[in-house]
Design a protein around this motif. Structure first.
Motif, mmCIF file in Angstrom:
data_model
loop_
_atom_site.group_PDB
_atom_site.id
_atom_site.type_symbol
_atom_site.label_atom_id
_atom_site.label_comp_id
_atom_site.label_asym_id
_atom_site.label_seq_id
_atom_site.Cartn_x
_atom_site.Cartn_y
_atom_site.Cartn_z
ATOM 1 N N TRP A 1 0.833 -1.208 0.000
ATOM 2 C CA TRP A 1 0.000 0.000 0.000
ATOM 3 C C TRP A 1 0.870 1.260 0.000
ATOM 4 O O TRP A 1 0.521 2.253 -0.657
ATOM 5 N N LEU A 2 1.998 1.223 0.731
ATOM 6 C CA LEU A 2 2.848 2.409 0.808
ATOM 7 C C LEU A 2 3.468 2.725 -0.547
ATOM 8 O O LEU A 2 3.542 3.900 -0.946
ATOM 9 N N ALA A 3 3.915 1.696 -1.272
ATOM 10 C CA ALA A 3 4.502 1.926 -2.596
ATOM 11 C C ALA A 3 3.468 2.514 -3.547
ATOM 12 O O ALA A 3 3.771 3.437 -4.322
ATOM 13 N N ARG A 4 2.247 1.987 -3.515
ATOM 14 C CA ARG A 4 1.198 2.540 -4.389
ATOM 15 C C ARG A 4 0.893 3.985 -4.021
ATOM 16 O O ARG A 4 0.687 4.834 -4.893
ATOM 17 N N TRP A 5 0.860 4.279 -2.732
ATOM 18 C CA TRP A 5 0.530 5.636 -2.276
ATOM 19 C C TRP A 5 1.617 6.611 -2.693
ATOM 20 O O TRP A 5 1.331 7.723 -3.157
ATOM 21 N N LEU A 6 2.883 6.219 -2.536
ATOM 22 C CA LEU A 6 3.974 7.107 -2.925
ATOM 23 C C LEU A 6 4.003 7.324 -4.430
ATOM 24 O O LEU A 6 4.249 8.443 -4.900
ATOM 25 N N ARG A 7 3.767 6.260 -5.206
ATOM 26 C CA ARG A 7 3.749 6.415 -6.658
ATOM 27 C C ARG A 7 2.626 7.346 -7.101
ATOM 28 O O ARG A 7 2.783 8.093 -8.072
ATOM 29 N N ALA A 8 1.509 7.296 -6.404
ATOM 30 C CA ALA A 8 0.408 8.204 -6.738
ATOM 31 C C ALA A 8 0.771 9.655 -6.455
ATOM 32 O O ALA A 8 0.154 10.562 -7.029
ATOM 33 N N HIS A 9 1.766 9.884 -5.597
ATOM 34 C CA HIS A 9 2.206 11.240 -5.277
ATOM 35 C C HIS A 9 3.518 11.600 -5.974
ATOM 36 O O HIS A 9 4.219 12.533 -5.545
ATOM 37 N N GLY A 10 3.856 10.867 -7.046
ATOM 38 C CA GLY A 10 5.006 11.230 -7.859
ATOM 39 C C GLY A 10 6.350 10.784 -7.322
ATOM 40 O O GLY A 10 7.377 11.314 -7.749
ATOM 41 N N ILE A 11 6.387 9.821 -6.409
ATOM 42 C CA ILE A 11 7.637 9.325 -5.836
ATOM 43 C C ILE A 11 7.893 7.915 -6.360
ATOM 44 O O ILE A 11 6.982 7.072 -6.360
ATOM 45 N N GLU A 12 9.102 7.652 -6.838
ATOM 46 C CA GLU A 12 9.466 6.290 -7.223
ATOM 47 C C GLU A 12 9.554 5.426 -5.970
ATOM 48 O O GLU A 12 10.309 5.736 -5.054
ATOM 49 N N ALA A 13 8.802 4.370 -5.933
ATOM 50 C CA ALA A 13 8.774 3.500 -4.762
ATOM 51 C C ALA A 13 8.966 2.061 -5.200
ATOM 52 O O ALA A 13 8.367 1.617 -6.181
ATOM 53 N N TYR A 14 9.790 1.334 -4.457
ATOM 54 C CA TYR A 14 10.100 -0.060 -4.766
ATOM 55 C C TYR A 14 10.044 -0.875 -3.477
ATOM 56 O O TYR A 14 10.249 -0.353 -2.382
ATOM 57 N N ALA A 15 9.769 -2.161 -3.640
ATOM 58 C CA ALA A 15 9.773 -3.107 -2.530
ATOM 59 C C ALA A 15 10.845 -4.152 -2.804
ATOM 60 O O ALA A 15 10.803 -4.844 -3.821
ATOM 61 N N ILE A 16 11.814 -4.252 -1.911
ATOM 62 C CA ILE A 16 12.952 -5.148 -2.099
ATOM 63 C C ILE A 16 12.597 -6.536 -1.576
ATOM 64 O O ILE A 16 12.070 -6.682 -0.469
#
Length: 266
Positions: free
Chosen positions: A55-70
């Motif tokens: 959920w955090l990665a999706r939320w950050l991507r919706a706000h223009g931040i590249e987010a990844y889960a390792i």
């Protein structure tokens, strides 16, 4: 979450799983870099995929931040000797792996695919069924273990009237089951019946969706075919093979006759 500032991989403080607070922190760092004369054009964030999900990665991507889960198992760790495990050391390890991955270097780490909310929800029935099957096995083994303490090994839990047959069970000593043991078995069988009913409900819903999928696909295919434009009719071709513009049949016959006369001429 760990706060890492000024290029140092040292966690200065922890913040909770608060997405707005994290976004505010990232914006503060970007503003500090701008005041120092550095323009930040890209912000990339990574965290270890765990029980918190995506959920955090999706939320950050919706706000223009590249987010990844390792992937936790993809980060190389030395097995030669025991190592200390602290938040600071884990953060440094993840940061080195993430920076190497961003540079395109191999064997640093691998990223988990971030599913959409619909894709993640579509996985829930199978996962729930797997959990229920495990719970069913645990309950069956527990009932068998209780009966085995009294020398009863031929009791069939697959029967629908298994709970009604508890009264007729006799131990290896020829006596009925003790009252407290029988009451405990009744409760276990009630939970077992509930788990089995939930498994059947999930399987029936799955079959219903599979049966509805071909009908929906057929309806969409028919609608798509109705929307297709009619195929173009090719025009007549001359002797040299080029397409000619559409004309009346009479004109086409005249053109064909002229082409045949040209071919027969010496």
């Amino acid at each position: 979450m760990e706060e890492i500032t000024r290029g140092r991989s040292q966690p200065l403080k922890k913040i909770g799983a608060d997405a707005p607070a994290l976004l505010k922190l990232l914006q503060r760092w970007r503003d500090e870099a701008g005041r120092a004369g550095h323009t930040v054009k890209r912000i990339a964030v990574a965290y270890e995929a765990a029980g918190d999900g995506f959920w955090l990665a999706r939320w950050l991507r919706a706000h223009g931040i590249e987010a990844y889960a390792i992937h936790p198992s993809s980060v190389p760790v030395s097995r030669e000797h025991r190592r200390a495990k602290t938040d600071r050391l884990d953060t440094e390890l993840l940061m080195r792996a993430f920076l190497g991955w961003l540079r395109g270097e191999k064997r640093h780490c691998s990223m988990a695919a971030i599913p959409t909310l619909e894709e993640e929800d579509a996985r829930r029935p199978n996962r729930e069924r797997g959990t229920l099957v495990g719970e069913q096995t645990r309950l069956i083994n527990r009932v068998k273990a209780i009966l085995a303490r009294f020398g009863v090994r031929s009791f069939r839990l697959s029967l629908r009237q298994a709970a009604d047959r508890l009264e007729s069970i006799r131990t290896a000593e020829g006596t009925p089951l003790p009252d407290n043991t029988r009451a405990e078995l009744y409760r276990f069988l009630e939970r077992l019946n509930l788990v089995r009913a939930q498994i059947r409900a999930i399987e029936q819903e799955r079959l219903r969706r599979l049966a509805a999928a071909p009908a929906a696909a057929k309806a969409e295919d028919g609608a798509g075919r109705r929307r297709l434009p009619p195929p173009a009719v090719p025009g007549p071709r001359a002797a040299h093979g080029r397409s000619l513009p559409h004309s009346s049949p009479k004109a086409a016959s005249g053109i064909s006759a002229q082409a045949e006369d040209a071919r027969d001429a010496p």
